[in-house]
Design an enzyme around this catalytic site. Sequence first.
Site, PDB file in Angstrom:
ATOM      1  N   ASN A   1       0.861  -1.180   0.000  1.00 18.39           N
ATOM      2  CA  ASN A   1       0.000   0.000   0.000  1.00 18.39           C
ATOM      3  C   ASN A   1       0.901   1.235   0.000  1.00 18.39           C
ATOM      4  O   ASN A   1       1.484   1.583   1.020  1.00 18.39           O
ATOM      5  CB  ASN A   1      -0.913  -0.026   1.227  1.00 18.39           C
ATOM      6  CG  ASN A   1      -1.834   1.170   1.302  1.00 18.39           C
ATOM      7  OD1 ASN A   1      -1.874   2.004   0.401  1.00 18.39           O
ATOM      8  ND2 ASN A   1      -2.577   1.264   2.392  1.00 18.39           N
TER       9      ASN A   1
ATOM     10  N   LYS B   1       0.056   4.217  -0.296  1.00 18.71           N
ATOM     11  CA  LYS B   1      -0.616   5.362   0.328  1.00 18.71           C
ATOM     12  C   LYS B   1      -0.381   6.626  -0.515  1.00 18.71           C
ATOM     13  O   LYS B   1      -0.297   6.546  -1.738  1.00 18.71           O
ATOM     14  CB  LYS B   1      -0.165   5.517   1.785  1.00 18.71           C
ATOM     15  CG  LYS B   1      -0.405   4.223   2.580  1.00 18.71           C
ATOM     16  CD  LYS B   1      -0.268   4.374   4.068  1.00 18.71           C
ATOM     17  CE  LYS B   1      -0.507   3.039   4.741  1.00 18.71           C
ATOM     18  NZ  LYS B   1      -0.387   3.113   6.198  1.00 18.71           N
TER      19      LYS B   1
ATOM     20  N   HIS C   1      -9.618   0.640   4.750  1.00 15.35           N
ATOM     21  CA  HIS C   1      -8.350   0.830   5.454  1.00 15.35           C
ATOM     22  C   HIS C   1      -8.575   1.733   6.661  1.00 15.35           C
ATOM     23  O   HIS C   1      -9.413   2.630   6.630  1.00 15.35           O
ATOM     24  CB  HIS C   1      -7.308   1.441   4.510  1.00 15.35           C
ATOM     25  CG  HIS C   1      -5.928   1.418   5.089  1.00 15.35           C
ATOM     26  ND1 HIS C   1      -5.498   2.361   5.992  1.00 15.35           N
ATOM     27  CD2 HIS C   1      -4.896   0.552   4.917  1.00 15.35           C
ATOM     28  CE1 HIS C   1      -4.251   2.074   6.349  1.00 15.35           C
ATOM     29  NE2 HIS C   1      -3.865   0.989   5.715  1.00 15.35           N
TER      30      HIS C   1
ATOM     31  N   GLU D   1      -7.130   4.193   7.781  1.00 12.24           N
ATOM     32  CA  GLU D   1      -7.038   5.634   7.504  1.00 12.24           C
ATOM     33  C   GLU D   1      -8.320   6.148   6.860  1.00 12.24           C
ATOM     34  O   GLU D   1      -8.739   7.279   7.105  1.00 12.24           O
ATOM     35  CB  GLU D   1      -5.809   5.913   6.627  1.00 12.24           C
ATOM     36  CG  GLU D   1      -4.525   5.711   7.415  1.00 12.24           C
ATOM     37  CD  GLU D   1      -3.351   5.237   6.582  1.00 12.24           C
ATOM     38  OE1 GLU D   1      -2.331   4.886   7.188  1.00 12.24           O
ATOM     39  OE2 GLU D   1      -3.444   5.204   5.345  1.00 12.24           O
TER      40      GLU D   1
ATOM     41  N   GLU E   1      -5.476  -5.475  10.279  1.00 12.65           N
ATOM     42  CA  GLU E   1      -4.470  -4.464  10.569  1.00 12.65           C
ATOM     43  C   GLU E   1      -4.788  -3.783  11.898  1.00 12.65           C
ATOM     44  O   GLU E   1      -5.631  -2.880  11.939  1.00 12.65           O
ATOM     45  CB  GLU E   1      -4.455  -3.401   9.464  1.00 12.65           C
ATOM     46  CG  GLU E   1      -4.103  -3.935   8.102  1.00 12.65           C
ATOM     47  CD  GLU E   1      -3.624  -2.801   7.187  1.00 12.65           C
ATOM     48  OE1 GLU E   1      -2.469  -2.848   6.770  1.00 12.65           O
ATOM     49  OE2 GLU E   1      -4.407  -1.882   6.929  1.00 12.65           O
TER      50      GLU E   1
ATOM     51  N   GLY F   1       2.226   2.064  10.926  1.00  9.22           N
ATOM     52  CA  GLY F   1       3.115   3.210  10.830  1.00  9.22           C
ATOM     53  C   GLY F   1       3.706   3.645  12.151  1.00  9.22           C
ATOM     54  O   GLY F   1       4.324   4.696  12.252  1.00  9.22           O
TER      55      GLY F   1
ATOM     56  N   SER G   1       3.183  -2.442  10.304  1.00  7.97           N
ATOM     57  CA  SER G   1       4.634  -2.377  10.505  1.00  7.97           C
ATOM     58  C   SER G   1       5.341  -3.695  10.166  1.00  7.97           C
ATOM     59  O   SER G   1       6.223  -4.140  10.899  1.00  7.97           O
ATOM     60  CB  SER G   1       4.963  -1.916  11.929  1.00  7.97           C
ATOM     61  OG  SER G   1       4.425  -0.617  12.159  1.00  7.97           O
TER      62      SER G   1
END
Length: 248
Positions: free
Chosen positions: A11, A13, A95, A97, A165, A171, A211
């Site tokens: 991904n 991003k 996702h 985010e 996730e 991150g 991560s």
Amino acid sequence: MSSRKFFVGGNWKMNGDKESLGELIMTLNTASLNDETEVVCGAPSIYLDYARSKLDQRIGVAAQNCYKVPKGAFTGEISPAMIKDCGIDWVILGHSERRHVFGESDELIGQKVAHCLESDLGVIACIGEKLEEREAGTTEDVVFEQTKFIADNVKDWTRVVLAYEPVWAIGTGKTATPDQAQEVHEKLRGWLRANVSDAVADSLRIIYGGSVTGGNCKELAAQPDIDGFLVGGASLKPEFVDIINARS
């Protein structure tokens, strides 16, 4: 080892430009990649065409999001029909985010899943709990609820990959331990067995994101219910090749 084909998604991003992504694509195109692993790169929508035209055909491309209808007055959005028109076969939906930065609801994500599958687009559907939810002991409740909204919108599971996730590991440099990740994956498979079917529980690929690096990928990949990865930051680096080859 299960018959589920190992799946590694990158991904990207909101990162990269034609120059840096071009270099990354060159690295991937010339790398020795495990034939037993399905690889898909999630490019920013503005670079989907570029990525598909440059990447070797053995590597898939995914959009990072899309809307729930084929066309219309939805400024700034893209549709499955447009994604397909660029020769792309996958989309990442739900996702963390999208959920937590942009406020997408479980319901909206479910509607997107339904429309993408009807449009013959493969879906990498993301679920995961926040740190306070894990600390409160509600991880299972949260991921089962998110999974239910996805499952209610799936008729054909062969085009779906489920990505677990944990939000607290994205991150942050914190990774769920192989045991922590395996535990949730195993419970998700149990939920699918109870609420969908044995066949889907056995065949659905449940991948881990949060991560993942060249350093921890082999140990994670060795877990019986982890069928691959959705990789963020490391997918923009040469170590992405090591992650793809985690089972080699």
